[in-house]
Design a protein around this motif. Structure first.
Motif, short mmCIF file in Angstrom:
data_model
loop_
_atom_site.label_atom_id
_atom_site.label_comp_id
_atom_site.label_asym_id
_atom_site.label_seq_id
_atom_site.Cartn_x
_atom_site.Cartn_y
_atom_site.Cartn_z
N PHE A 1 28.27 5.65 46.38
CA PHE A 1 28.81 7.00 46.27
C PHE A 1 27.69 8.02 46.45
O PHE A 1 27.85 9.03 47.14
CB PHE A 1 29.48 7.20 44.90
CG PHE A 1 30.98 7.04 44.92
CD1 PHE A 1 31.77 7.84 45.73
CD2 PHE A 1 31.60 6.08 44.13
CE1 PHE A 1 33.16 7.70 45.74
CE2 PHE A 1 32.98 5.93 44.15
CZ PHE A 1 33.76 6.74 44.95
N ALA A 2 26.55 7.74 45.82
CA ALA A 2 25.42 8.67 45.93
C ALA A 2 24.95 8.77 47.37
O ALA A 2 24.69 9.87 47.89
CB ALA A 2 24.29 8.20 45.01
N VAL A 3 24.84 7.62 48.05
CA VAL A 3 24.40 7.62 49.45
C VAL A 3 25.39 8.41 50.31
O VAL A 3 25.00 9.25 51.13
CB VAL A 3 24.29 6.16 49.98
CG1 VAL A 3 24.02 6.16 51.47
CG2 VAL A 3 23.21 5.40 49.22
N ALA A 4 26.68 8.14 50.10
CA ALA A 4 27.71 8.82 50.89
C ALA A 4 27.68 10.32 50.66
O ALA A 4 27.83 11.12 51.59
CB ALA A 4 29.09 8.26 50.55
N LYS A 5 27.43 10.71 49.41
CA LYS A 5 27.40 12.13 49.12
C LYS A 5 26.19 12.81 49.77
O LYS A 5 26.29 13.92 50.31
CB LYS A 5 27.39 12.36 47.61
CG LYS A 5 27.94 13.72 47.26
CD LYS A 5 27.93 14.00 45.79
CE LYS A 5 28.01 15.52 45.62
NZ LYS A 5 27.81 15.92 44.24
N ASN A 6 25.06 12.11 49.73
CA ASN A 6 23.87 12.65 50.39
C ASN A 6 24.10 12.87 51.87
O ASN A 6 23.71 13.89 52.43
CB ASN A 6 22.68 11.69 50.21
CG ASN A 6 22.05 11.86 48.84
OD1 ASN A 6 22.23 12.91 48.21
ND2 ASN A 6 21.35 10.84 48.37
N LYS A 7 24.72 11.87 52.50
CA LYS A 7 25.00 11.99 53.94
C LYS A 7 25.95 13.16 54.20
O LYS A 7 25.75 13.93 55.14
CB LYS A 7 25.63 10.69 54.46
CG LYS A 7 24.61 9.67 54.96
CD LYS A 7 24.19 9.96 56.39
CE LYS A 7 23.13 9.01 56.91
NZ LYS A 7 21.78 9.27 56.39
#
Lengths: 386, 454
Positions: free
Chosen positions: A327-333
């Motif tokens: 989720f964190a990675v997706a939000k960063n992207k």
């Protein structure tokens, strides 16, 4: 005749049940002793799914609907004010209430259960791209019924988007549709009906939850396709895969077509809020996953704690951590994207694709791994297994 | 030795057990067909889908639109005729053919117990199951016999024995025995069972079920064979199958197995059952079986034995075909079906298909819900032969729509028995260039773990 057979079987069973039970107990104790070494810890208490449902209903779903409903009520009164006095100032005021309600909607869109499912809440409120030609037709004839399934792409927030942002280039020009236009009444009526419909649907769903559906929902702890846990898990994943991943990012980025489709961006006419809507939706999804209260930071029973509990039995990968990390990675992207997805698609679509890929990884983790861990029944599959 | 074999094949026994088996089997089949229809599954599984997954070599077997209902009617009536023993030989042949056709229409619905029924149906074509307590025997004394060759009844016992024993052998693997998988996934989700719900959360329960399940399958044929343990074994059969019925969505199978194992009991017991059925149906028992006296059934031409010998050699050998494939059976499923691997693994998957124009590089992804039902999509995403067939279907579909130079790629993930999901088929392989065959599918990515055992 069948009853006769079951009777026969019952007699036979009773006769030998004692021996059977004795043997089962012996086998059980043998197996229990032999398995002590490789099972890490005995689970003392079981996971309370009723508590999870209560946390979802009381701390997330109902507060989110209440908040959304108050935004929608404000939007409706702003519509009334604008219709009474269609000025640029009132247009801008209405638009900001529309935007707030649209952002707030991202927090309830995933809960397509109960009344929301019955009225097809998400379809009534957020089907895009909106059908401009037919909207103009409806306004011209004044003849429309939003309860008809065929009208889902002529109502809701995307239709309001067109009415408030898409009629013309400048605000002054937009206002003329409600003042100088030969059919200004038609435009006003359509705007009013759009606003009212959203408001009454929202009110309907909220009062259903506060009225008694909450208790039905929380009590429905059964482990079956119709159980509340199974249903909402399916709804949540369906929402994430279809509405969030595909709807907000994948489809406009051309993942499912031979070319990009910038006209399919959410809030196409407002243009500069597509990113905000996506981020809000991702946040809402993470928060629901972690069981975080809508108003505040406390957390309760949730997908995360359920996964953690099951992992004490299974002792496998820490799935909840993997999902939270992703989720964190997706939000960063998603954060790297332009506020306006139309521009993002037209200038550098690879960023949209990259964002899609990260959301896609989440779909795999949830739809494959999480669903397997929960052993929830996939929607509407009720054939036999072996 | 040869003499003993010859002597065995000349041995006769009472026909009552075979008659009871015929009645119960036919009746259960009739109920199963009715239940299938009442559940709306004909419509849902065979009428609604736009696309059906075929078995290799049986691509010509497809649902036949609304006539599919007719097929089920024929199958149901045939089952009823089998139960009544009316025009038995034709009835059982029609039953076998129609039931097997139904099963071959779409492999999405593959279940070992359907295969079991096809096997028993085939076997029964060659058995004189209408010799006793049947309308055929009642109407024509020439067809009534009290004695049948011993091997006819034993062949059914052998079939049942193979099912159980092979199912037991398949459980002798490290996932089942030492990880209690997949029961560790399945049982905790039964938290809402009265009394048992909390137990289902306990690790020791998962291990107990795994081990006792394996032991049960391996031992039950022998416990049923010996007279001293037979009643105890039957009690176990009932407990075991009732348990599986409570825990899993398993349909009619438990009941079918419970009544099938009655064949192991002696003639006296079956006579009682026949009397019981006669009373229930108000038929005159003595009149029904009077004509039979003590005649012995004799096979006219000796084709039944050689055919059944080949059939059983096939049954014994076919489940081992997986040994010819180098990779993990549970992962690739090469040689998995038709081998009595029952409730052995929990597999979940996700497969996304990409259609690419190899000339222009243009590409797009497919929304599976446009073509498959949720059930089909679930089955497709974890089984390579489904993935391949679907890829070809997609390629041909989009070709017909005017797309050119089509290549089809699949990006897929599978989680097996609680392991973390990992990539399943090679995303760089154009599936349009791959053909279905018995050869190993080298485009399946490695499993990266080992499951020890059979």
């Amino acid at each position: 005749m069948l009853a006769g057979w079951f009777f026969l079987i019952k007699i036979l069973t009773m006769k030998f049940l004692k021996i059977g039970i004795l043997l089962a107990i012996v086998a059980a104790s043998i197996a229990a002793c032999s398995s002590d070494s490789d099972s890490p810890e005995e689970t003392n208490d079981t996971f309370d799914r009723g508590a999870m449902l209560a946390n979802w209903a009381d701390n997330i779903i109902i507060p989110a609907y209440s908040s959304f409903n108050s935004k929608v009520v404000e939007m409706e009164s702003a519509t009334t004010i604008f219709n009474a006095m269609p000025t640029v100032e009132n247009l801008q005021s209405l638009r900001s209430f529309w935007k707030e309600a649209y952002v707030s909607f991202q927090n309830v869109s995933m809960f397509e259960i109960g009344k929301a499912e019955e009225v097809r809440f998400r379809n009534r409120l957020n089907v895009y791209p909106t059908n401009v030609a037919q909207i103009e037709d409806f306004i011209a004839t004044g003849n429309y019924d939003f309860a008809l399934p065929s009208t889902i792409d002529k109502q809701g927030f995307p239709a309001l988007d067109y009415m408030l942002n898409g009629l013309a280039e400048t605000d002054a020009e937009i206002v003329t549709f409600y003042t100088l236009n030969s059919n200004a009444e038609g435009y006003k009526n359509y705007l009013k009906t759009l606003s009212q419909t959203i408001s009454s649907l929202s009110n309907e769903v909220l009062t259903s939850w506060t009225g008694g559906y909450r208790d039905t929902f929380v009590a429905n702890t059964s482990s079956s396709a119709s159980g509340a846990v199974d249903k909402l898990t399916n709804d949540y994943i369906f929402y994430f895969e279809k509405a969030l991943r595909a709807g907000k990012v994948g489809i406009p980025a051309g993942i499912f077509s031979s070319g990009t489709l910038p006209q399919n961006v959410e809030a196409f006419y407002k243009k500069d809020i597509s990113k905000e809507l996506l981020l809000e939706a991702i946040d809402a999804s993470v928060n629901f996953f972690n069981g975080r209260s809508f108003n505040g930071n406390s957390t309760g029973q949730s997908f995360k704690t359920y996964l953690d509990y099951l992992n004490t039995i299974k002792n496998g990968e820490n799935l909840s951590a993997l999902i939270n990390n992703q989720f964190a990675v997706a939000k960063n992207k998603a954060n790297e994207l332009n506020v306006n997805f139309i521009q993002q698609i037209e200038t550098d679509n690879t960023k949209m694709l990259a964002s899609y890929d990260e959301l896609q990884r989440l779909v795999v983790l949830m739809k494959v791994d999480m669903v397997q861990a929960f052993d929830v029944t996939i929607d509407y599959v009720d054939a036999d297994g072996d | 030795m040869l003499a003993a074999v010859q002597k065995y094949f000349k041995k006769d026994t009472q026909a009552a057990p075979l008659a009871v088996f015929r009645v119960l089997f036919g009746f259960m089949m009739f109920l199963s067909i009715v239940r299938f229809w009442m559940n709306g599954w004909i419509e849902k599984l065979y009428i609604q889908p736009k696309f059906f997954f075929s078995y290799y070599g049986f691509e010509w077997v497809k649902p036949i639109g609304d006539y599919t209902y007719l097929l089920f009617i024929i199958c149901g009536i045939a089952a009823l005729f089998v139960a009544l023993g009316y025009k038995y030989r034709i009835a059982i042949i029609v039953f076998f053919l129609s039931f097997t056709y139904i099963e071959l229409m779409d492999k999405t619905t593959y279940l070992n117990h359907y295969y079991f029924i096809s096997c028993v149906g085939f076997l029964m074509i060659f058995l004189p199951a209408n010799a006793y307590f049947s309308i055929d025997a009642y109407k024509n004394p020439n067809k009534a016999f009290q004695l049948v060759p011993q091997w006819t009844i034993d062949s059914i016992k052998l079939m049942l024995g193979i099912v159980y024993f092979y199912a037991g052998l398949a459980k002798l693997n490290s996932d089942w025995l030492f990880k209690a998988m997949p029961l560790k996934i399945w049982l905790p989700s039964k938290y809402d069972l009265p009394f048992l719900g909390d137990l289902m959360q306990q690790s020791w329960v998962h291990y107990t079920f795994s081990w006792s399940g394996a032991l049960y399958d391996l031992a039950i044929p022998f416990l049923l064979l010996y007279k001293r343990t037979r009643w105890f074994a039957f009690a176990l059969v009932v407990i075991f199958h009732v348990m599986t019925r409570i825990l899993f969505p398993i349909g009619m199978f438990p009941y079918i197995m419970i009544v099938s194992t009655l064949i192991f009991f002696g003639t006296g017991f079956h006579r009682k059952i026949i009397r019981f059925i006669s009373k229930l149906l108000r038929i005159d028992y003595s009149k029904m079986v009077a004509l039979t006296q003590t005649k012995k059934y004799r096979f006219k031409r000796n084709i039944a034995l050689p055919i059944l010998a080949v059939f059983f050699v096939f049954q014994l050998v076919f489940p081992w075909r997986y040994l010819a494939y180098p990779n993990e059976l549970f992962w690739t499923e090469e040689g998995y079906r038709f081998s009595w691997r029952v409730m052995l693994m929990e597999k979940a998957g996700y497969a996304q298909f990409k259609i690419k124009n190899t000339e222009t590089g243009e590409q797009f992804l497919v929304d599976n819900t446009d073509f498959l039902t949720p059930f089909q999509e679930k089955q497709m995403s974890t089984q390579p032969d489904f993935i391949l067939q679907y890829a070809h279907f997609l390629g041909e579909h989009f070709e017909a729509q005017g797309h050119e130079n089509i290549a089809v790629y699949a990006e897929s993930y599978v989680a097996l028995n609680g392991r973390l999901s990992q990539p399943y088929v090679d995303p760089n392989v154009d599936l349009m260039k791959q053909r279905e065959s018995f050869r190993r599918k080298d485009w399946i990515l490695p499993f990266n773990d080992t499951i020890k055992g059979l």
